[in-house]
Design a protein around this motif. Sequence first.
Motif, mmCIF file in Angstrom:
data_model
loop_
_atom_site.group_PDB
_atom_site.id
_atom_site.type_symbol
_atom_site.label_atom_id
_atom_site.label_comp_id
_atom_site.label_asym_id
_atom_site.label_seq_id
_atom_site.Cartn_x
_atom_site.Cartn_y
_atom_site.Cartn_z
ATOM 1 N N UNK A 6 36.431 40.257 42.127
ATOM 2 C CA UNK A 6 36.263 39.480 43.352
ATOM 3 C C UNK A 6 37.123 40.024 44.491
ATOM 4 N N UNK A 7 38.163 40.789 44.163
ATOM 5 C CA UNK A 7 38.994 41.396 45.214
ATOM 6 C C UNK A 7 38.206 42.459 45.973
ATOM 7 N N UNK A 8 37.345 43.176 45.285
ATOM 8 C CA UNK A 8 36.482 44.151 45.966
ATOM 9 C C UNK A 8 35.523 43.445 46.911
ATOM 10 N N UNK A 49 33.580 53.643 46.485
ATOM 11 C CA UNK A 49 32.529 53.832 45.481
ATOM 12 C C UNK A 49 32.335 52.609 44.604
ATOM 13 N N UNK A 50 33.443 52.036 44.143
ATOM 14 C CA UNK A 50 33.362 50.832 43.312
ATOM 15 C C UNK A 50 32.776 49.656 44.091
ATOM 16 N N UNK A 51 33.176 49.523 45.355
ATOM 17 C CA UNK A 51 32.647 48.440 46.186
ATOM 18 C C UNK A 51 31.155 48.641 46.424
ATOM 19 N N UNK A 52 30.733 49.878 46.630
ATOM 20 C CA UNK A 52 29.313 50.168 46.818
ATOM 21 C C UNK A 52 28.496 49.866 45.580
ATOM 22 N N UNK A 53 29.001 50.276 44.429
ATOM 23 C CA UNK A 53 28.307 49.990 43.163
ATOM 24 C C UNK A 53 28.236 48.485 42.934
ATOM 25 N N UNK A 54 29.325 47.800 43.199
ATOM 26 C CA UNK A 54 29.363 46.342 43.017
ATOM 27 C C UNK A 54 28.355 45.656 43.953
ATOM 28 N N UNK A 55 28.289 46.127 45.214
ATOM 29 C CA UNK A 55 27.352 45.529 46.174
ATOM 30 C C UNK A 55 25.913 45.778 45.751
ATOM 31 N N UNK A 56 25.628 46.961 45.251
ATOM 32 C CA UNK A 56 24.257 47.277 44.819
ATOM 33 C C UNK A 56 23.848 46.455 43.595
ATOM 34 N N UNK A 60 25.006 43.568 42.742
ATOM 35 C CA UNK A 60 24.934 42.140 43.084
ATOM 36 C C UNK A 60 23.864 41.856 44.131
ATOM 37 N N UNK A 61 23.262 42.913 44.661
ATOM 38 C CA UNK A 61 22.203 42.730 45.654
ATOM 39 C C UNK A 61 22.701 42.390 47.037
ATOM 40 N N UNK A 62 23.956 42.734 47.328
ATOM 41 C CA UNK A 62 24.525 42.439 48.635
ATOM 42 C C UNK A 62 24.294 43.614 49.569
ATOM 43 N N UNK A 63 24.089 43.306 50.851
ATOM 44 C CA UNK A 63 23.931 44.361 51.828
ATOM 45 C C UNK A 63 25.056 44.351 52.846
ATOM 46 N N UNK A 64 25.860 43.309 52.892
ATOM 47 C CA UNK A 64 26.964 43.277 53.859
ATOM 48 C C UNK A 64 28.254 42.878 53.188
#
Length: 75
Positions: free
Chosen positions: A2-4, A62-69, A71-75
Amino acid sequence: MHRLDALPWTTVLIICGTLGLAPFVPEPHIWQKLKMLFSGDLSQPIDMFDLLFHGLPWIVAGLKGIRALTRGQTS
């Protein structure tokens, strides 16, 4: 993890652009250290620390990008 999620993309990208690429001249430290790593010349402790220090923002991005992808987040 959740920190990311709490880190704004703007902050992550600014840190990558400054700390991740500093110093800019003659070449970014991260690029220099990666070349040393792949050529087998990364043997000094200070060089290993530099690789970790300048590479950490890119790892976080990279980790934040993978996590966003995932979880389906775009912002």
